[in-house]
Write an enzyme that holds these catalytic residues in place. Structure first.
Site, PDB file in Angstrom:
ATOM      1  N   SER A  60      42.240  44.343  40.335  1.00  0.00           N
ATOM      2  CA  SER A  60      42.600  43.307  39.364  1.00  0.00           C
ATOM      3  C   SER A  60      41.479  42.336  39.043  1.00  0.00           C
ATOM      4  O   SER A  60      41.544  41.629  38.038  1.00  0.00           O
ATOM      5  CB  SER A  60      43.821  42.528  39.862  1.00  0.00           C
ATOM      6  OG  SER A  60      43.480  41.726  40.972  1.00  0.00           O
ATOM      7  N   LYS A 115      42.995  35.588  42.395  1.00  0.00           N
ATOM      8  CA  LYS A 115      42.916  35.544  40.931  1.00  0.00           C
ATOM      9  C   LYS A 115      41.968  34.405  40.532  1.00  0.00           C
ATOM     10  O   LYS A 115      41.457  33.667  41.362  1.00  0.00           O
ATOM     11  CB  LYS A 115      44.295  35.289  40.302  1.00  0.00           C
ATOM     12  CG  LYS A 115      45.373  36.299  40.664  1.00  0.00           C
ATOM     13  CD  LYS A 115      45.118  37.681  40.117  1.00  0.00           C
ATOM     14  CE  LYS A 115      46.221  38.648  40.546  1.00  0.00           C
ATOM     15  NZ  LYS A 115      45.906  40.052  40.193  1.00  0.00           N
TER      16      LYS A 115
END
Length: 281
Positions: free
Chosen positions: A74, A151
């Site tokens: 990701s 993230k």
């Protein structure tokens, strides 16, 4: 890994208590009975030897830097599967181990920071499909409290974040993008993706955009005490667009350095030495 942290705290406290009780009481009793100090129980011997090491590891891991392994794609192209990174544990305030309660405020995340956090939601099942939800509005929701995710901070408290399927806007200003070519690494999950430089206000970074995937648009206003986070592999990331906002209370720290790259813990399949020492932007 919350379970590892819990075990480390319990074992450190246990060995410390055993060592302290022996030093204050048991050693004196052995001496009073005419025993030699070196005739101590095995448990005391091991506790005295391991407690200082365990205590040092606990302090460093809880308040200085914690190692973390990247498990997914990701955050490509900046973080690869198998990267071992270090997370600054005091950048956003000192927190107690296990419950993550902040007891000394130091700083707050800035836009563009790469952060590690506890996933703030629930795991739901729709037949055989797993669905994540921050509210738990589903049948038989299961809290997810033992997963660390990573993230990038896109929205700060009070920000209005817009996403039109391919580009971001922050507080009504469209983010600028600079094309850098095609990214071909198959491990990214989006082979042939476009490599772009995303110019977030005050911070630019590389990101990937798939030519074949278009995600639905959305707009979010970030509440006080929370953040909006997204993956750099923009079309291959399960992030705030799907499960909502990141509470400040779930932050673990700021990622700052890659210290190793291995496909597994013992590097059986080799490693990439070029990744060692890479600063995380």
């Amino acid at each position: 890994m919350v379970w590892f942290e819990t075990i480390l705290v319990v074992v450190t406290l246990f060995t410390g208590v055993v060592w302290l009780l022996d030093k204050l009481f048991l050693a004196r009793r052995r001496k009073a009975r005419g025993g030699l100090l070196d005739e101590e129980p095995v448990l005391v011997d091991y506790s005295r030897a391991f407690f200082p090491v365990l205590a040092l590891v606990l302090v460093l891991r809880s308040f200085v830097a914690e190692p973390y392994k990247i498990p997914s794609a990701s955050m490509y192209p900046n973080l690869h599967i198998g990267d071992f990174i270090l997370v600054n544990k005091f950048a956003y305030g000192l927190r107690l181990p296990i419950n993550n309660q902040k007891f000394i405020p130091v700083g707050e995340p800035k836009r563009g920071d790469v952060v590690v956090f506890h996933y703030p939601g629930y795991l739901c099942r729709n037949g055989e499909q797993e669905v994540r939800s921050q509210t738990g509005d589903c049948a038989m929701p299961q809290p997810v409290n033992n997963e660390n995710w990573i993230k990038r901070v896109i929205g700060l408290p009070g920000d209005r974040i817009g996403f039109d399927g391919s580009a971001l806007s922050v507080n009504g200003q469209r983010v600028a993008y600079k094309p850098l070519g095609t990214y071909e690494d198959p491990k990214s999950g989006v082979p042939g993706a476009q490599l772009l430089e995303e110019g977030l206000p005050g911070r630019s970074h590389w990101m990937l955009e798939s030519q074949d995937r278009v995600l639905p648009p959305g707009e979010w206003v970030v509440p006080a005490g929370q953040y909006f986070v997204m993956g750099d592999n923009r079309d291959n990331s399960e992030d705030g667009r799907f499960w909502g906002f990141l509470p400040e209370t779930e932050l673990r720290g700021k990622a700052f350095l890659i210290w190793l790259n291995c496909s597994n813990w013992f590097c059986k399949d080799g490693f990439d030495p070029s990744r060692i020492g890479t600063k995380i932007n």
